[in-house]
Design an enzyme around this catalytic site. Structure first.
Site, PDB file in Angstrom:
ATOM      1  N   GLU A  65      41.513  42.247  42.083  1.00  0.00           N
ATOM      2  CA  GLU A  65      41.958  40.948  42.591  1.00  0.00           C
ATOM      3  C   GLU A  65      42.878  40.326  41.532  1.00  0.00           C
ATOM      4  O   GLU A  65      42.430  39.957  40.452  1.00  0.00           O
ATOM      5  CB  GLU A  65      40.727  40.084  42.879  1.00  0.00           C
ATOM      6  N   SER A  66      44.153  40.230  41.902  1.00  0.00           N
ATOM      7  CA  SER A  66      45.142  39.787  40.909  1.00  0.00           C
ATOM      8  C   SER A  66      44.890  38.357  40.448  1.00  0.00           C
ATOM      9  O   SER A  66      45.173  38.012  39.303  1.00  0.00           O
ATOM     10  CB  SER A  66      46.552  39.926  41.483  1.00  0.00           C
ATOM     11  N   CYS A  96      48.101  48.353  43.167  1.00  0.00           N
ATOM     12  CA  CYS A  96      47.672  47.278  44.053  1.00  0.00           C
ATOM     13  C   CYS A  96      47.663  45.932  43.319  1.00  0.00           C
ATOM     14  O   CYS A  96      48.728  45.384  43.051  1.00  0.00           O
ATOM     15  CB  CYS A  96      46.327  47.649  44.666  1.00  0.00           C
ATOM     16  N   ARG A 125      51.459  39.405  48.512  1.00  0.00           N
ATOM     17  CA  ARG A 125      50.027  39.739  48.472  1.00  0.00           C
ATOM     18  C   ARG A 125      49.462  39.880  49.881  1.00  0.00           C
ATOM     19  O   ARG A 125      49.909  39.206  50.798  1.00  0.00           O
ATOM     20  CB  ARG A 125      49.231  38.646  47.753  1.00  0.00           C
ATOM     21  N   ARG A 155      43.850  45.769  51.310  1.00  0.00           N
ATOM     22  CA  ARG A 155      44.430  44.427  51.074  1.00  0.00           C
ATOM     23  C   ARG A 155      45.596  44.521  50.087  1.00  0.00           C
ATOM     24  O   ARG A 155      45.739  43.722  49.177  1.00  0.00           O
ATOM     25  CB  ARG A 155      43.370  43.448  50.560  1.00  0.00           C
ATOM     26  N   HIS A 191      46.106  53.133  46.249  1.00  0.00           N
ATOM     27  CA  HIS A 191      45.130  53.477  45.211  1.00  0.00           C
ATOM     28  C   HIS A 191      44.961  54.980  45.030  1.00  0.00           C
ATOM     29  O   HIS A 191      43.968  55.542  45.511  1.00  0.00           O
ATOM     30  CB  HIS A 191      43.753  52.928  45.610  1.00  0.00           C
ATOM     31  N   GLU A 193      43.828  56.464  42.620  1.00  0.00           N
ATOM     32  CA  GLU A 193      42.626  56.715  41.805  1.00  0.00           C
ATOM     33  C   GLU A 193      41.376  56.929  42.640  1.00  0.00           C
ATOM     34  O   GLU A 193      40.366  57.402  42.128  1.00  0.00           O
ATOM     35  CB  GLU A 193      42.427  55.577  40.794  1.00  0.00           C
TER      36      GLU A 193
HETATM   37  N1  GLN Z   1      43.033  46.448  46.382  1.00  0.00           N
HETATM   38  C1  GLN Z   1      43.625  45.507  45.712  1.00  0.00           C
HETATM   39  O1  GLN Z   1      43.921  45.644  44.522  1.00  0.00           O
HETATM   40  C2  GLN Z   1      43.867  44.231  46.472  1.00  0.00           C
HETATM   41  C3  GLN Z   1      44.806  43.253  45.786  1.00  0.00           C
HETATM   42  C4  GLN Z   1      44.431  41.834  46.119  1.00  0.00           C
HETATM   43  N2  GLN Z   1      44.654  41.531  47.493  1.00  0.00           N
HETATM   44  C5  GLN Z   1      45.179  40.896  45.189  1.00  0.00           C
HETATM   45  O2  GLN Z   1      45.884  40.044  45.608  1.00  0.00           O
HETATM   46  O3  GLN Z   1      45.051  41.042  44.020  1.00  0.00           O
END
Ligand code: GLN
Length: 215
Positions: A65-66, A96, A125, A155, A191, A193
């Site tokens: 989550e950024s 992400c 985002r 997401r 992702h 990973e």
């Molecule tokens: N899988 C993720 O890293 C999602 C990113 C997340 N929605 C964000 O804004 O950081």
């Protein structure tokens, strides 16, 4: 500092100690990155403090989550050292949320959200909707060879525009860009990973090795 030596992931699967790669471990799926990098022969450490950042030749910023990573990186006094390291040419790969952290401009950010920047891109985002709109698809990425890349989007952000300094590496069939690079910086909306796809990490380790060799 927590050091994950390659021996810790199982005998016989390892390579000699390779380039020193940090994984930003403030939040998110940093363990998955650490294990994959160790399997590829990197000497992996988890980075939460400026002193730990100073010991690595490359850094991965994981998914997660950024907004949380942004707040924690500022609270831990890491945001400014990270910006300086990026400007100084440290190879960094963001997946992400990590891509969001590396983007120069974020759309649909929360109030006050900041970015480390470095990649000349605008990202949006949560561009594909909520968690239950997560999806998987295969992408052709010529830079990584003929075999398509199986990409998982959770997401994830989309790269809405790519400035002149950055280069798109992958796009969805509708043309939306989901992987970019710029010098020592690499970012993917998805992702690798978590799918066993190792080519992005290997590509990134190549950048780290080159920079280590060439000073
Ligand atoms: N899988 C993720 O890293 C999602 C990113 C997340 N929605 C964000 O804004 O950081």
């Amino acid at each position: 500092m927590t050091t994950l030596r390659s021996e810790s992931i199982g005998a016989g699967e390892t390579a000699a100690v390779g380039p020193r790669v940090g994984v930003l471990a403030l939040q998110g799926d940093f363990r998955e990155h650490a294990h994959l990098l160790a399997r590829l022969g990197a000497h992996v450490s988890l980075v939460r403090r400026p002193e730990e950042l100073a010991t690595v030749d490359g850094l991965v910023i994981p998914g997660g989550e950024s907004t949380v990573m942004d707040k924690l990186s500022r609270a831990y006094g890491l945001a400014e050292p990270l910006k300086r390291a990026i400007a100084g040419g440290l190879p960094v790969y963001g997946t992400c949320a990590g891509l969001i952290m590396l983007a120069d401009t974020i759309l649909d950010a929360i109030a006050g959200q900041q970015t480390l920047g470095g990649l000349d891109v605008v990202v949006r985002r949560n561009a594909f909707g909520s968690q239950n709109q997560s999806f998987e698809t295969d992408l052709d990425i010529p830079a990584l060879g003929d075999e398509p890349v199986h990409a998982v989007f959770i997401r994830g952000p989309v790269v809405e525009s790519v400035g002149p300094a950055a280069t798109p590496l992958a796009a969805l069939p509708d043309g939306r860009v989901v992987a970019v690079e710029q010098g020592n910086l690499l970012g993917t909306s998805f992702h690798p990973e978590i799918t066993g796809e190792y080519r992005f990490h290997e590509y990134f380790l190549g950048t780290v090795r080159n920079r280590t060799l060439n000073g």
